[in-house]
Motif scaffolding. Structure first.
Motif, short mmCIF file in Angstrom:
data_model
loop_
_atom_site.label_atom_id
_atom_site.label_comp_id
_atom_site.label_asym_id
_atom_site.label_seq_id
_atom_site.Cartn_x
_atom_site.Cartn_y
_atom_site.Cartn_z
N SER A 47 0.83 -1.20 0.00
CA SER A 47 0.00 0.00 0.00
C SER A 47 0.87 1.26 0.00
N TRP A 48 1.97 1.23 0.75
CA TRP A 48 2.86 2.38 0.79
C TRP A 48 3.42 2.67 -0.60
N GLN A 49 3.81 1.61 -1.31
CA GLN A 49 4.31 1.81 -2.68
C GLN A 49 3.22 2.41 -3.57
N ALA A 50 1.99 1.95 -3.38
CA ALA A 50 0.88 2.49 -4.18
C ALA A 50 0.62 3.96 -3.83
N ILE A 51 0.72 4.30 -2.57
CA ILE A 51 0.54 5.69 -2.14
C ILE A 51 1.62 6.57 -2.77
N GLU A 52 2.88 6.12 -2.68
CA GLU A 52 3.97 6.90 -3.27
C GLU A 52 3.81 7.03 -4.78
N HIS A 53 3.36 5.96 -5.41
CA HIS A 53 3.15 5.99 -6.86
C HIS A 53 2.09 7.02 -7.23
N ARG A 54 0.98 7.02 -6.52
CA ARG A 54 -0.09 7.99 -6.82
C ARG A 54 0.34 9.42 -6.54
N LEU A 55 1.08 9.62 -5.46
CA LEU A 55 1.59 10.96 -5.18
C LEU A 55 2.53 11.43 -6.28
N ALA A 56 3.38 10.52 -6.76
CA ALA A 56 4.32 10.86 -7.83
C ALA A 56 3.57 11.24 -9.10
N LEU A 57 2.48 10.54 -9.39
CA LEU A 57 1.69 10.88 -10.57
C LEU A 57 1.13 12.30 -10.47
N LEU A 58 0.89 12.74 -9.24
CA LEU A 58 0.37 14.09 -9.00
C LEU A 58 1.50 15.12 -8.85
N GLY A 59 2.74 14.66 -8.95
CA GLY A 59 3.88 15.56 -8.85
C GLY A 59 4.29 15.86 -7.43
N GLY A 60 3.92 14.99 -6.49
CA GLY A 60 4.23 15.24 -5.09
C GLY A 60 4.92 14.08 -4.42
N THR A 61 5.19 14.27 -3.14
CA THR A 61 5.83 13.25 -2.31
C THR A 61 5.06 13.14 -1.00
N ALA A 62 5.38 12.13 -0.22
CA ALA A 62 4.76 11.98 1.09
C ALA A 62 5.08 13.19 1.97
N ASP A 63 6.30 13.68 1.86
CA ASP A 63 6.70 14.87 2.63
C ASP A 63 5.84 16.07 2.26
N ASP A 64 5.60 16.25 0.96
CA ASP A 64 4.72 17.35 0.51
C ASP A 64 3.32 17.20 1.11
N LEU A 65 2.81 15.96 1.10
CA LEU A 65 1.47 15.70 1.63
C LEU A 65 1.38 16.05 3.11
N LEU A 66 2.39 15.66 3.88
CA LEU A 66 2.38 15.95 5.32
C LEU A 66 2.42 17.46 5.57
N HIS A 67 3.26 18.16 4.84
CA HIS A 67 3.33 19.62 5.03
C HIS A 67 2.04 20.32 4.63
N THR A 68 1.44 19.88 3.57
CA THR A 68 0.17 20.47 3.12
C THR A 68 -0.93 20.21 4.14
N ALA A 69 -0.97 18.99 4.65
CA ALA A 69 -2.00 18.65 5.65
C ALA A 69 -1.85 19.53 6.89
N LYS A 70 -0.63 19.75 7.32
CA LYS A 70 -0.40 20.56 8.51
C LYS A 70 -0.85 22.01 8.29
N GLU A 71 -0.69 22.50 7.07
CA GLU A 71 -1.09 23.87 6.76
C GLU A 71 -2.61 24.02 6.62
N LEU A 72 -3.28 22.97 6.11
CA LEU A 72 -4.70 23.08 5.80
C LEU A 72 -5.63 22.68 6.94
N TRP A 73 -5.22 21.69 7.73
CA TRP A 73 -6.11 21.19 8.77
C TRP A 73 -5.86 21.92 10.07
N PRO A 74 -6.94 22.28 10.76
CA PRO A 74 -6.77 23.00 12.05
C PRO A 74 -6.22 22.09 13.13
#
Length: 74
Positions: A47-74
């Motif tokens: 599942s982790w490989q699939a998550i990384e693959h989907r993020l890469a298709l969107l031009g992002g990384t897991a690190d990008d996702l974590l930073h974005t979540a921290k900025e958007l969620w209260p």
């Protein structure tokens, strides 16, 4: 007609892994790093490989996702 050039992605993301990812993002957004790490470590390797693959298709990384979540969620 030529064959499509897209390669199949890795395995699918299990429902359990999706739940762990959601929990990790929520915990990270709250600043609860131990819980975020625990949730991320609970995701199975396929599942982790699939998550990384989907993020890469969107031009992002897991690190990008974590930073974005921290900025958007209260």
């Amino acid at each position: 007609m030529p064959e499509p050039t897209t390669q199949p992605g890795p395995a699918t993301i299990t429902l359990m892994a999706a739940g762990h990812l959601r929990d990790a993002l929520s915990a990270h957004a709250r600043g609860d790093l131990p819980t975020a790490i625990s949730a991320l470590m609970s995701i199975d390797p396929q599942s982790w490989q699939a998550i990384e693959h989907r993020l890469a298709l969107l031009g992002g990384t897991a690190d990008d996702l974590l930073h974005t979540a921290k900025e958007l969620w209260p």
